[in-house]
Write a protein that holds these residues in place. Structure first.
Motif: not given
Length: 309
Positions: A27-39, A42-44
């Motif tokens: 649950l904690l890591v999945t939002p990171l993947g979504i953020i990476k997909l939407l943004l 490279k810094p993100v």
């Protein structure tokens, strides 16, 4: 610690804790993947990758703690003393049980970069596990049977293309790419089906790691060859672990140089393909001998490192 309790009593509690540990970090890591997909900047990506590593480490620490809580395990790790966290590694291993993944992660923890597993396509749809691995950029491999390839020849090489695309992501930060070279867990039934020439192993599959080496061979500092054993629990190591019956975990690590003779065009160069297959088969013959010697002497040839609980 709790291994003295009956296995039927430990099973539901240990399974629940493993599931909760997976759910928490998934649950904690999945939002990171979504953020990476939407943004897609490279810094993100650097920030989400760093946070993802922290989640993976948390999952690993949790798994190790649960194993040690329910079992009195003798961790015997050999050959891992010289590994480095800031290097690139290709890790190959035999495959005995689904327990291999938390075990390899435990050995890798604070020794080498967080592993990237090549996973079966079906695992993508598992709750928490699939989304978590997707967020951590772990490649999913879809394998096709001979019958499927006969009907649809265009599918040939698709899994290798996945390897190519995944390897491009790993060139900028130290990474450990893991491949269970046999392609599936060892069982006596599979051994017979595949007509394995080995007593303790299935035949190795060369295509995936050959392509990984062709894509990143110059980047890797070394190949790590893991030999994983559960000497007291050879049949159902994962189930025995959940029931508090896991006695010994044996991992022997061999560090191999990246030689030019194992980097080449596996799919178009027949001479190279034969040489690479011969090299990998020799590694598996060596691994078979290591396992045989361990069963004969009941100890590792080198000094072992006892893993602290």
């Amino acid at each position: 610690m709790l291994h003295f309790l009956p296995g039927w009593l430990l099973l539901p509690f240990s399974f629940a804790l493993f599931s909760l540990n997976l759910a928490l970090w998934g649950l904690l890591v999945t939002p990171l993947g979504i953020i990476k997909l939407l943004l897609p900047f490279k810094p993100v990506h650097r920030i989400t990758a760093l946070a993802g590593k922290g989640c993976y480490r948390g999952w690993t620490i949790g798994n190790t703690a649960i194993i040690n809580l329910f079992n009195q395990v003798d961790w015997q790790i050999s050959g891992a003393q010289t590994l480095e966290q800031h290097s690139w590694y290709l890790l190959i291993s035999n495959h005995r049980s689904w327990l291999d993944i938390p075990v390899v992660s435990t050995v890798a923890h604070r020794r080498i970069p967080e592993p990237k597993f090549f996973l079966k396509e079906q695992l993508k749809w598992l709750p928490f596990l699939g989304t978590g691995c997707w967020a951590l950029d772990m490649p999913f491999m879809k394998r096709y049977s001979a019958a499927q390839l006969a009907k649809r020849p265009e599918l040939k090489g698709k899994d290798i293309e996945t390897t190519r695309n995944s390897c491009q992501k790993f060139k900028t930060v130290p990474t450990t790419i893991i491949n269970f070279v046999e392609g599936t867990r060892f069982t006596d039934t599979k051994k017979q089906q595949k007509q394995s020439p080995f007593q303790f192993l299935l035949p190795p599959k060369a295509g995936g790691i050959a392509f990984t080496l062709a894509s990143m061979g110059e980047q890797f500092n070394a190949i790590l060859d893991f030999t994983v054993l559960y000497p007291d629990n050879p049949q159902h190591a994962a189930l025995d672990m959940l029931m508090g019956k896991l006695k010994r975990v044996v991992v022997q690590v061999e560090t191999l140089p990246i030689d030019q003779h194992i980097i080449g065009d596996y799919f178009n160069d027949e001479q190279f393909r034969q040489g690479f297959q011969q090299w990998l088969n020799q590694r598996w013959q060596h691994k078979e001998q290591l396992i045989y010697q361990y069963h004969q002497t009941n100890c590792l040839a080198e000094t072992t490192e006892q893993l602290p609980c």
